[in-house]
Design a protein around this motif. Structure first.
Motif, PDB file in Angstrom:
ATOM      1  N   GLY A  94       0.815  -1.207   0.000  1.00  0.00           N
ATOM      2  CA  GLY A  94       0.000   0.000   0.000  1.00  0.00           C
ATOM      3  C   GLY A  94       0.847   1.254   0.000  1.00  0.00           C
ATOM      4  N   ALA A  95       2.175   1.089   0.158  1.00  0.00           N
ATOM      5  CA  ALA A  95       3.156   2.186   0.125  1.00  0.00           C
ATOM      6  C   ALA A  95       2.901   3.235   1.201  1.00  0.00           C
ATOM      7  CB  ALA A  95       3.199   2.836  -1.253  1.00  0.00           C
ATOM      8  N   LEU A  96       2.280   2.827   2.305  1.00  0.00           N
ATOM      9  CA  LEU A  96       2.066   3.755   3.413  1.00  0.00           C
ATOM     10  C   LEU A  96       3.358   3.810   4.229  1.00  0.00           C
ATOM     11  CD1 LEU A  96      -0.159   5.510   4.773  1.00  0.00           C
ATOM     12  CD2 LEU A  96      -0.439   3.632   6.387  1.00  0.00           C
ATOM     13  N   ASN A  97       4.204   4.775   3.937  1.00  0.00           N
ATOM     14  CA  ASN A  97       5.554   4.773   4.497  1.00  0.00           C
ATOM     15  C   ASN A  97       5.848   5.968   5.397  1.00  0.00           C
ATOM     16  OD1 ASN A  97       5.533   6.591   2.388  1.00  0.00           O
ATOM     17  ND2 ASN A  97       7.493   5.940   1.518  1.00  0.00           N
ATOM     18  N   PHE A  98       4.814   6.541   5.975  1.00  0.00           N
ATOM     19  CA  PHE A  98       4.957   7.616   6.962  1.00  0.00           C
ATOM     20  C   PHE A  98       4.391   7.079   8.270  1.00  0.00           C
ATOM     21  CE2 PHE A  98       4.564  11.460   9.244  1.00  0.00           C
ATOM     22  CZ  PHE A  98       5.201  12.499   8.568  1.00  0.00           C
ATOM     23  N   LEU A  99       5.238   6.856   9.279  1.00  0.00           N
ATOM     24  CA  LEU A  99       4.838   6.166  10.497  1.00  0.00           C
ATOM     25  C   LEU A  99       3.998   7.032  11.422  1.00  0.00           C
ATOM     26  CD1 LEU A  99       8.164   4.339  11.386  1.00  0.00           C
ATOM     27  CD2 LEU A  99       5.998   3.235  10.797  1.00  0.00           C
ATOM     28  N   ASP A 100       2.957   6.421  11.996  1.00  0.00           N
ATOM     29  CA  ASP A 100       2.161   7.040  13.049  1.00  0.00           C
ATOM     30  C   ASP A 100       2.745   6.577  14.383  1.00  0.00           C
ATOM     31  OD1 ASP A 100       0.372   8.290  11.311  1.00  0.00           O
ATOM     32  OD2 ASP A 100      -0.853   6.491  11.154  1.00  0.00           O
ATOM     33  N   VAL A 101       3.628   7.375  14.949  1.00  0.00           N
ATOM     34  CA  VAL A 101       4.316   6.987  16.177  1.00  0.00           C
ATOM     35  C   VAL A 101       3.795   7.796  17.353  1.00  0.00           C
ATOM     36  CG1 VAL A 101       6.409   6.238  15.010  1.00  0.00           C
ATOM     37  CG2 VAL A 101       6.174   8.621  15.715  1.00  0.00           C
ATOM     38  N   SER A 102       4.053   7.291  18.553  1.00  0.00           N
ATOM     39  CA  SER A 102       3.601   7.996  19.750  1.00  0.00           C
ATOM     40  C   SER A 102       4.540   7.677  20.906  1.00  0.00           C
ATOM     41  CB  SER A 102       2.160   7.609  20.094  1.00  0.00           C
ATOM     42  OG  SER A 102       2.002   6.203  20.123  1.00  0.00           O
ATOM     43  N   TYR A 103       4.383   8.447  21.978  1.00  0.00           N
ATOM     44  CA  TYR A 103       5.275   8.350  23.124  1.00  0.00           C
ATOM     45  C   TYR A 103       4.493   8.104  24.406  1.00  0.00           C
ATOM     46  CZ  TYR A 103       8.842   9.891  19.981  1.00  0.00           C
ATOM     47  OH  TYR A 103       9.707   9.944  18.918  1.00  0.00           O
ATOM     48  N   PHE A 119      12.354  -0.863  13.010  1.00  0.00           N
ATOM     49  CA  PHE A 119      12.543   0.559  12.736  1.00  0.00           C
ATOM     50  C   PHE A 119      14.022   0.920  12.597  1.00  0.00           C
ATOM     51  CE2 PHE A 119      12.973   4.953  14.363  1.00  0.00           C
ATOM     52  CZ  PHE A 119      12.165   5.612  13.453  1.00  0.00           C
ATOM     53  N   LYS A 120      14.827   0.385  13.476  1.00  0.00           N
ATOM     54  CA  LYS A 120      16.265   0.679  13.422  1.00  0.00           C
ATOM     55  C   LYS A 120      16.897   0.061  12.176  1.00  0.00           C
ATOM     56  CE  LYS A 120      16.928   1.305  18.389  1.00  0.00           C
ATOM     57  NZ  LYS A 120      17.581   0.788  19.616  1.00  0.00           N
ATOM     58  N   LEU A 121      16.414  -1.102  11.770  1.00  0.00           N
ATOM     59  CA  LEU A 121      16.946  -1.718  10.554  1.00  0.00           C
ATOM     60  C   LEU A 121      16.688  -0.846   9.324  1.00  0.00           C
ATOM     61  CD1 LEU A 121      15.980  -5.493  10.985  1.00  0.00           C
ATOM     62  CD2 LEU A 121      18.295  -4.527  10.965  1.00  0.00           C
ATOM     63  N   THR A 122      15.593  -0.108   9.326  1.00  0.00           N
ATOM     64  CA  THR A 122      15.252   0.725   8.168  1.00  0.00           C
ATOM     65  C   THR A 122      15.913   2.093   8.211  1.00  0.00           C
ATOM     66  OG1 THR A 122      13.245   1.582   9.239  1.00  0.00           O
ATOM     67  CG2 THR A 122      13.012  -0.418   7.912  1.00  0.00           C
ATOM     68  N   GLY A 123      16.701   2.373   9.243  1.00  0.00           N
ATOM     69  CA  GLY A 123      17.398   3.645   9.309  1.00  0.00           C
ATOM     70  C   GLY A 123      16.817   4.619  10.298  1.00  0.00           C
ATOM     71  N   SER A 124      15.853   4.165  11.123  1.00  0.00           N
ATOM     72  CA  SER A 124      15.265   5.006  12.179  1.00  0.00           C
ATOM     73  C   SER A 124      14.686   6.302  11.635  1.00  0.00           C
ATOM     74  CB  SER A 124      16.314   5.315  13.258  1.00  0.00           C
ATOM     75  OG  SER A 124      16.809   4.127  13.825  1.00  0.00           O
ATOM     76  N   ARG A 125      13.940   6.177  10.544  1.00  0.00           N
ATOM     77  CA  ARG A 125      13.341   7.365   9.926  1.00  0.00           C
ATOM     78  C   ARG A 125      11.820   7.245   9.958  1.00  0.00           C
ATOM     79  NH1 ARG A 125      16.602   7.337   4.296  1.00  0.00           N
ATOM     80  NH2 ARG A 125      15.896   5.179   4.410  1.00  0.00           N
ATOM     81  N   ILE A 126      11.149   8.319  10.331  1.00  0.00           N
ATOM     82  CA  ILE A 126       9.690   8.285  10.398  1.00  0.00           C
ATOM     83  C   ILE A 126       9.082   8.062   9.012  1.00  0.00           C
ATOM     84  CG2 ILE A 126       9.340  10.773  10.144  1.00  0.00           C
ATOM     85  CD1 ILE A 126       7.078  10.515  12.203  1.00  0.00           C
ATOM     86  N   GLY A 127       9.791   8.518   7.978  1.00  0.00           N
ATOM     87  CA  GLY A 127       9.431   8.208   6.605  1.00  0.00           C
ATOM     88  C   GLY A 127      10.471   7.249   6.053  1.00  0.00           C
ATOM     89  N   PHE A 128      10.078   6.011   5.792  1.00  0.00           N
ATOM     90  CA  PHE A 128      11.067   4.987   5.449  1.00  0.00           C
ATOM     91  C   PHE A 128      11.044   4.646   3.967  1.00  0.00           C
ATOM     92  CE2 PHE A 128       7.189   3.022   7.126  1.00  0.00           C
ATOM     93  CZ  PHE A 128       6.820   2.177   6.084  1.00  0.00           C
ATOM     94  N   ARG A 427      -5.537   1.497  16.029  1.00  0.00           N
ATOM     95  CA  ARG A 427      -5.348   0.805  14.750  1.00  0.00           C
ATOM     96  C   ARG A 427      -3.991   1.063  14.101  1.00  0.00           C
ATOM     97  NH1 ARG A 427      -6.097   4.426  10.368  1.00  0.00           N
ATOM     98  NH2 ARG A 427      -7.143   6.355  10.939  1.00  0.00           N
ATOM     99  N   VAL A 428      -3.197   2.002  14.609  1.00  0.00           N
ATOM    100  CA  VAL A 428      -1.944   2.339  13.937  1.00  0.00           C
ATOM    101  C   VAL A 428      -0.972   1.168  14.025  1.00  0.00           C
ATOM    102  CG1 VAL A 428      -2.236   4.808  14.265  1.00  0.00           C
ATOM    103  CG2 VAL A 428      -0.994   3.485  15.989  1.00  0.00           C
ATOM    104  N   VAL A 429      -0.107   1.038  13.026  1.00  0.00           N
ATOM    105  CA  VAL A 429       0.729  -0.150  12.875  1.00  0.00           C
ATOM    106  C   VAL A 429       1.713  -0.366  14.028  1.00  0.00           C
ATOM    107  CG1 VAL A 429       2.459  -1.279  11.420  1.00  0.00           C
ATOM    108  CG2 VAL A 429       0.436  -0.242  10.376  1.00  0.00           C
ATOM    109  N   PRO A 430       2.413   0.661  14.554  1.00  0.00           N
ATOM    110  CA  PRO A 430       3.296   0.379  15.681  1.00  0.00           C
ATOM    111  C   PRO A 430       2.579  -0.290  16.852  1.00  0.00           C
ATOM    112  CG  PRO A 430       3.801   2.527  14.770  1.00  0.00           C
ATOM    113  CD  PRO A 430       2.547   2.066  14.093  1.00  0.00           C
ATOM    114  N   THR A 431       1.355   0.153  17.147  1.00  0.00           N
ATOM    115  CA  THR A 431       0.563  -0.496  18.189  1.00  0.00           C
ATOM    116  C   THR A 431       0.205  -1.918  17.764  1.00  0.00           C
ATOM    117  OG1 THR A 431      -0.346   1.651  18.836  1.00  0.00           O
ATOM    118  CG2 THR A 431      -1.504  -0.309  19.623  1.00  0.00           C
TER     119      THR A 431
END
Length: 639
Positions: A94-103, A119-128, A427-431
């Motif tokens: 789906g090319a959804l490559n902007f992460l919905d992250v939270s703290y 996340f670290k394997l991909t370079g630790s970028r919110i847009g991967f 529903r966000v993917v990190p969760t």
């Protein structure tokens, strides 16, 4: 500047808050390295499938990868099946490559463990980068010797023994059909396909709040090449289309595009842009919405893709003319799949309500945290969506992974046990990857202890074992006690049903207009929308139209006497305005708490209006449920 009206001002103001929140997120993220870690994967080879596994995970979504990796880490012989030819699902197809992250409350990543490892394997970028993402998923899978991956593999059917799921029927890459058994199963599909095939109960869309036909906008990501990133960065700073924020590889904002771009197809709309620059210099944009699409209907989805492809051409032409940096841009490709935000919600042992999120609630059987804003997406071109609240942190209980009526199965996806409103955050993917990791570990523990998931959910010793295992794997998990807005306030208990049914909105600041006057219109809307959402089958019994006739559109306030008369008319009771107050008290519509706070001629504030509406709606809900129970009892007497 042209005057776009008050709606532009309101939406732009809301989007400004979104931008600020996102900017804070990104500034926190970038202490991590931004270089891609060295990844070592070997070419995929179709496996020789065995007849028996400990755990079968269906779905190569990010959640499924986390589940399979976690199960394998804990010693379970695990099979991960995926119908596509690679891993990553929504992220990579789906090319959804902007992460919905939270703290969390400590300003650390709310979701860690396998998600953070990926996340670290991909370079630790919110847009991967999409290729990095898929490679990272593959590396996580290939690193586990207990894990077998079968791509291009379709699930056809399930095998059950009573309520227990015991096997699946699948067709592998070569077209050969297999019946494979397992001790435990995890559904990590976007639409709860395995749970549905196993006859687990579910609801669609917003059916739990009387909105079954609700269809949130779907999105086809736009992929452009030949974009001048330096010019895009300058345009953001210069305020083009309202301006935005830009880093080395992501940009977001440009909210004036909501209005300045006029869609050719009225079934579409362009939002502000979420842009991710890939390593090859091309960009993906999440902004194009398509409305009225049933995410469970394949022909509907294909129709949406075609609509979006055509609209993308018009959007590109517009951006080439109006947006610095896009002058030479071209369409690079189209993703094969849509981003579908909502379809099924599985009914589970505990259906996480919106009030748990509002209250920053912990649970004794917590397996992870959510903290993302409760984001209800638009459902039509005239609807811009809204944010119900921004939680500090809430726990997701293990019980929310266990479907009703089906044993040996856990749900680890956006279709897990949330109310449709709570899903706006959870529903966000990190969760979801946190759920997947917990499901994998729980599967291994339940097998070793020869106990079902349902039995395990009542066993404090085994839940502690699960929590300790997750912590050892790097998950962010601990007990907490966090205050919440309006905690202990006299009106809060009656406001809870309004929160759970999405009748009140706190936004990013978690504030209701409790100290401002409430109007007749607002009070009427609380009652009518509440009845339609809480008891839709009984809605015709109430005189909502007659109640609305009492409204004086010119009044910005509501008095106790007027509120009493509205409640009476709603329930089919006709009295004079002078008798309304006392009659409403006699019938229990106005209780002692409110009598001590207001008089017939008092102007009600939001807190008092919420309390009164919540009190009335709870009464009507109890009446509806009692009527249903009595009907069933009488029906049984007939046999």
């Amino acid at each position: 500047m042209r005057n776009k009206g008050w709606m532009r001002w309101a939406v732009s103001g809301g989007l400004l808050v979104v931008l600020v929140v996102a900017f804070i997120f990104i500034k926190k993220i970038y202490p991590y390295p931004t270089t891609v870690a060295k990844m070592d994967v070997h070419p995929y080879e179709a496996p020789d499938l065995e007849e028996q596994y400990d755990v079968i995970v269906v779905g190569g979504e990010p959640e499924g990868v986390a589940a399979a990796v976690s199960a394998a880490k804990n010693g379970s012989k695990t099979l991960l099946i995926e119908h596509r030819d690679g891993l990553g699902g929504l992220f990579t197809y789906g090319a959804l490559n902007f992460l919905d992250v939270s703290y969390d409350k400590n300003q650390k990543w709310a979701n860690q463990g396998v998600f953070l490892e990926w996340f670290k394997l991909t370079g630790s970028r919110i847009g991967f980068d999409l290729e990095d993402a898929e490679t990272a998923f593959m590396q996580l899978v290939q690193n586990e010797e207990n894990l077998t991956l079968s791509l291009n593999t379709k699930m056809n059917n399930v095998v059950k023994d009573g309520n227990a799921l015991t096997g699946i029927v699948l067709t592998d890459e070569s077209g050969e059909q297999h019946t494979i058994s397992a001790k435990r199963f995890i559904d990590a599909t976007q639409d709860a396909d395995l749970a549905t095939a196993a006859d687990a109960p579910f609801f669609k869309g917003g059916a739990d709040i009387g909105l079954e036909d609700r269809k949130m906008a779907v999105t086809l990501m736009m992929h452009f090449s030949n974009v001048d990133w330096d010019k895009v960065q300058k345009a953001a700073k210069d305020g083009v289309f309202g301006g935005g924020e830009v880093t080395s590889n992501v940009a977001w904002g440009f909210s004036d595009l909501h209005y300045d771009y006029k869609p050719v197809n009225p079934q579409t709309r362009l939002r502000g842009l979420n842009v991710v620059r890939q390593d090859d210099g091309s960009i993906y944009i999440n902004a194009l919405q398509v409305f009225g699409i049933n995410g469970l209907n394949e022909s509907d989805k294909q129709k949406a893709i075609q609509i979006a492809k055509e609209e993308t051409k018009h959007i590109l032409a517009y951006l080439q003319k109006e947006f610095p940096g896009f002058e030479k841009a071209e369409i690079e490709s189209f993703p094969p799949e849509l981003y579908v935000r909502e379809t099924r919600h599985v009914k589970t042992e505990y259906q996480l309500p919106m009030t748990d999120i509002w209250e920053n609630k912990d649970h004794w059987d917590s397996i992870g945290f959510g903290a993302y804003p409760v984001d209800v997406q638009a459902t039509s071109p005239g609807d811009y969506g809204y944010v119900i609240s921004k939680p500090e942190q809430y726990a997701i209980p293990f019980r929310s992974l266990i479907p009703l009526k089906v044993d040996n199965l856990l749900i680890a996806s956006k279709a897990a046990g949330y109310s449709s409103i709570a899903a706006g955050s959870a529903r966000v993917v990190p969760t979801g990857m946190t759920l997947g990791e917990a499901a994998g570990a729980a599967s291994a523990i339940s097998i070793k202890n020869e106990t079902t998931f349902r039995e395990m959910s009542e066993n404090k010793e085994l839940i502690k074992k699960l929590q300790d295992t997750l912590k050892e794997q790097g998950a962010n998990l601990y007990a907490f006690d966090i205050k919440f807005p309006y905690e202990g306030e006299w009106f809060y208990e009656n406001t809870k049903p309004l929160i759970n049914y999405g009748l009140v909105v706190g936004g990013y600041t978690n504030e209701f207009p409790v100290n401002k006057p409430i109007s007749e219109v607002s009070f009427s809307n609380l009652l009518t929308n509440g009845i339609n959402r809480m008891m839709p089958d009984q809605a015709s019994q109430y005189k909502m139209q007659e109640m609305k006739k009492l409204i004086d559109e010119g009044k910005d306030v509501l008095t106790g006497q007027q509120a009493a008369q509205m409640l009476l008319v709603l329930n089919g009771v006709s009295v004079s305005e002078e008798e309304a107050w006392n009659t409403a008290i006699e019938k229990g519509y106005i209780d002692g708490t409110l009598q001590q706070r207001i008089k017939p001629d008092s102007e009600l504030k939001g807190s008092e209006g919420y309390y009164l509406a919540g009190h009335m709606l709870k009464q009507l809900k109890n009446k509806a449920e009692a009527g249903t129970s009595n009907f069933l009892y009488q029906l049984l007497l007939c046999f």
